[in-house]
Scaffold this motif. Sequence first.
Motif, PDB file in Angstrom:
ATOM      1  N   ILE A  37       0.841  -1.203   0.000  1.00  0.00           N
ATOM      2  CA  ILE A  37       0.000   0.000   0.000  1.00  0.00           C
ATOM      3  C   ILE A  37       0.872   1.247   0.000  1.00  0.00           C
ATOM      4  CG2 ILE A  37      -1.571   1.358   1.448  1.00  0.00           C
ATOM      5  CD1 ILE A  37      -3.037  -1.185   2.095  1.00  0.00           C
TER       6      ILE A  37
ATOM      7  N   THR B 194      -3.546   9.727  -0.515  1.00  0.00           N
ATOM      8  CA  THR B 194      -3.905   9.990   0.889  1.00  0.00           C
ATOM      9  C   THR B 194      -4.800   8.885   1.438  1.00  0.00           C
ATOM     10  OG1 THR B 194      -3.753  12.351   0.461  1.00  0.00           O
ATOM     11  CG2 THR B 194      -4.927  11.696   2.447  1.00  0.00           C
ATOM     12  N   LEU B 195      -5.762   8.449   0.604  1.00  0.00           N
ATOM     13  CA  LEU B 195      -6.657   7.370   1.039  1.00  0.00           C
ATOM     14  C   LEU B 195      -5.869   6.104   1.361  1.00  0.00           C
ATOM     15  CD1 LEU B 195      -9.751   7.615  -1.328  1.00  0.00           C
ATOM     16  CD2 LEU B 195      -9.692   7.966   1.136  1.00  0.00           C
ATOM     17  N   LEU B 196      -4.875   5.831   0.520  1.00  0.00           N
ATOM     18  CA  LEU B 196      -4.060   4.633   0.773  1.00  0.00           C
ATOM     19  C   LEU B 196      -3.275   4.783   2.075  1.00  0.00           C
ATOM     20  CD1 LEU B 196      -2.803   3.753  -2.804  1.00  0.00           C
ATOM     21  CD2 LEU B 196      -4.432   2.484  -1.413  1.00  0.00           C
TER      22      LEU B 196
ATOM     23  N   ILE C 199      -4.224   6.570   4.647  1.00  0.00           N
ATOM     24  CA  ILE C 199      -5.219   6.434   5.724  1.00  0.00           C
ATOM     25  C   ILE C 199      -5.551   4.956   5.927  1.00  0.00           C
ATOM     26  CG2 ILE C 199      -7.635   6.909   6.359  1.00  0.00           C
ATOM     27  CD1 ILE C 199      -7.296   9.660   4.977  1.00  0.00           C
ATOM     28  N   GLY C 200      -5.705   4.234   4.819  1.00  0.00           N
ATOM     29  CA  GLY C 200      -6.010   2.797   4.895  1.00  0.00           C
ATOM     30  C   GLY C 200      -4.887   2.027   5.556  1.00  0.00           C
TER      31      GLY C 200
ATOM     32  N   GLY D 175      -2.778   3.262   7.698  1.00  0.00           N
ATOM     33  CA  GLY D 175      -2.833   3.606   9.121  1.00  0.00           C
ATOM     34  C   GLY D 175      -3.942   2.859   9.829  1.00  0.00           C
ATOM     35  N   ALA D 176      -5.110   2.725   9.144  1.00  0.00           N
ATOM     36  CA  ALA D 176      -6.253   2.022   9.742  1.00  0.00           C
ATOM     37  C   ALA D 176      -5.897   0.562   9.997  1.00  0.00           C
ATOM     38  CB  ALA D 176      -7.467   2.120   8.825  1.00  0.00           C
ATOM     39  N   GLN D 177      -5.190  -0.047   9.036  1.00  0.00           N
ATOM     40  CA  GLN D 177      -4.817  -1.453   9.191  1.00  0.00           C
ATOM     41  C   GLN D 177      -3.902  -1.629  10.405  1.00  0.00           C
ATOM     42  OE1 GLN D 177      -2.389  -3.128   6.100  1.00  0.00           O
ATOM     43  NE2 GLN D 177      -3.092  -5.206   6.504  1.00  0.00           N
TER      44      GLN D 177
END
Lengths: 150, 98
Positions: free
Chosen positions: B2, B36-38, B40-41, B43-45
């Motif tokens: 990612i 940015t979405l990647l 955030i993703g 970070g979420a993971q």
Amino acid sequence: MMRLLLLLCVTLLVTACGSLNPVSIAQTPEQKADALYATYVLFQRKAVQIAEQPATPDSVVIALAKADAAAKPVVDAMYDAALHVSMIRAEIAAGITEDEQLLIAINGLERWVDEAIPLVNELIRAAGAIDDDAEPATVAVTQPDWSYAL
Amino acid sequence: MILLISTLLRVVANIASRPDIGLRTDLTDILQLGATLLDIGDGAQTELQALVDQIQTLVNEDRTFTDIERSALRAESNRLSNRLQELARERSGDDAAS
């Protein structure tokens, strides 16, 4: 092509999180409530990060806020029910409350958890709905199995 | 992986934003948003994995979050919820989302 790119980004994002389910690991109703509440706050954090990006479409920001507004009162009620169960457990340990009160409180908490899960999933879906045509995101939280031993 | 894709998207966005390339600003914005979405993703993971580990610890120790941990989560949730509603109002120009 841009829509495809965004869909790819969202798919990677959601796939990365899809296999991790804190609620399924928890054993007791209070642990499940703690896991669900913490998951909710985690995705609230991500929703704010997405909504703060200037390039995020207005419709996505508004959908995120609406999903959160729908989930918040129920998730907070679940939180209060978890506190109530913990309080009754302490009272039982102190010998001032009957076990029956605990069963009633646990049943109430289970109902709040069941009600909160789809609303938390809706917030997670909203975070993944950056492309209007995207397939609904794989949810990170699944319905708990309540067949635990009390 | 990612992180690699996110970095590539940012590189493409930076190149595309050069005046001699002349790609439309909104397209470079979309590339930046994708990156940015990647992030955030990603970070979420990481945070979700940390939460899974935390819940596993609760199970192993047969306990729940402490009152302090629960209060901190509730306070953060309230703050984030208010922030989301504020952002939605800014975007919609009215109070429709609240």
